[in-house]
Design an enzyme around this catalytic site. Sequence first.
Site, short mmCIF file in Angstrom:
data_model
loop_
_atom_site.label_atom_id
_atom_site.label_comp_id
_atom_site.label_asym_id
_atom_site.label_seq_id
_atom_site.Cartn_x
_atom_site.Cartn_y
_atom_site.Cartn_z
CD GLU A 1 9.36 4.21 2.64
OE1 GLU A 1 9.26 4.68 3.64
OE2 GLU A 1 9.28 4.65 1.37
CE1 TYR B 1 2.40 7.38 4.07
CE2 TYR B 1 2.27 4.86 4.11
CZ TYR B 1 2.72 6.03 4.64
OH TYR B 1 3.68 5.83 5.53
N GLY B 2 2.29 7.81 -0.21
CA GLY B 2 3.09 9.20 -0.30
C GLY B 2 3.89 8.91 -1.60
CB SER B 3 7.62 9.35 -1.67
OG SER B 3 8.01 8.69 -1.22
CG PHE C 1 -1.77 0.97 1.35
CD1 PHE C 1 -2.71 1.27 0.24
CD2 PHE C 1 -1.44 2.23 2.23
CE1 PHE C 1 -3.73 2.47 0.48
CE2 PHE C 1 -2.25 3.37 2.24
CZ PHE C 1 -3.32 3.41 1.49
#
Length: 235
Positions: free
Chosen positions: A139, A64-66, A62
């Site tokens: 991450e 949601y940003g970069s 999933f």
Amino acid sequence: MEASGTKRREPLLTREALREGFVHKMIANSGSALPLLTDQERQASLEGTLAARPSAGDVWLFAYGSLIWNPAFHYVEKQTVLIRGWHRQFCLSTPIGRGTPDRPGLVLGLDRGGSCRGVAFRIAASEAETELELVWRREMVTGAYVPRWVELQGSGVPAGTYAIAFTINRRAPNYVRPTSEADTARVIGDASGILGSCRDYLFDTIHGLEGFGIRDRHLDRIARLVHERPTNNSG
């Protein structure tokens, strides 16, 4: 929403850079006090996450940003989805990538509560460990995120489909509790680092979401406030 007025730079977080440990080196060489996971800790996190997957087969991730506008990993499918129990929030202070120790920036995390629309990428089972190892190098460098399995909802995914999501670690030293949108815009408008400005990070995320028909009114309001501020060209 208009762009920041500057030409978008090619992303530094390429597959090659991630393989070479770019993010780890960037933080290690910065003099920052942020704790770094060892290679063994990072690998154990990846293996533990995959071992806990609800079902065998391809792996969904999933974004949601970069990761939406610069995934840098191979995938076979992407779908617009909704997750519940988590929301997109500028809750992670960054003194390096999108800021400096003197003027840290803010990047997104998934914080508890609400819901979030984003993009789910399906990674082939045969490539899952290799591709996710690149994602972990990006991450899971400082332990600021907690990877967990979240259920996806969307017309393009079967019921009961789960994906890995990087949720914020509220115990991380650079976790920031939400403040006003004006304060968030002030930080974003002034911060810039090795990876570029926080302004560009915000606008790229909004444009990436819009490419999938997703509008985030919270981000839009912050962007309007940022647009009202002068551009900081120090980075």
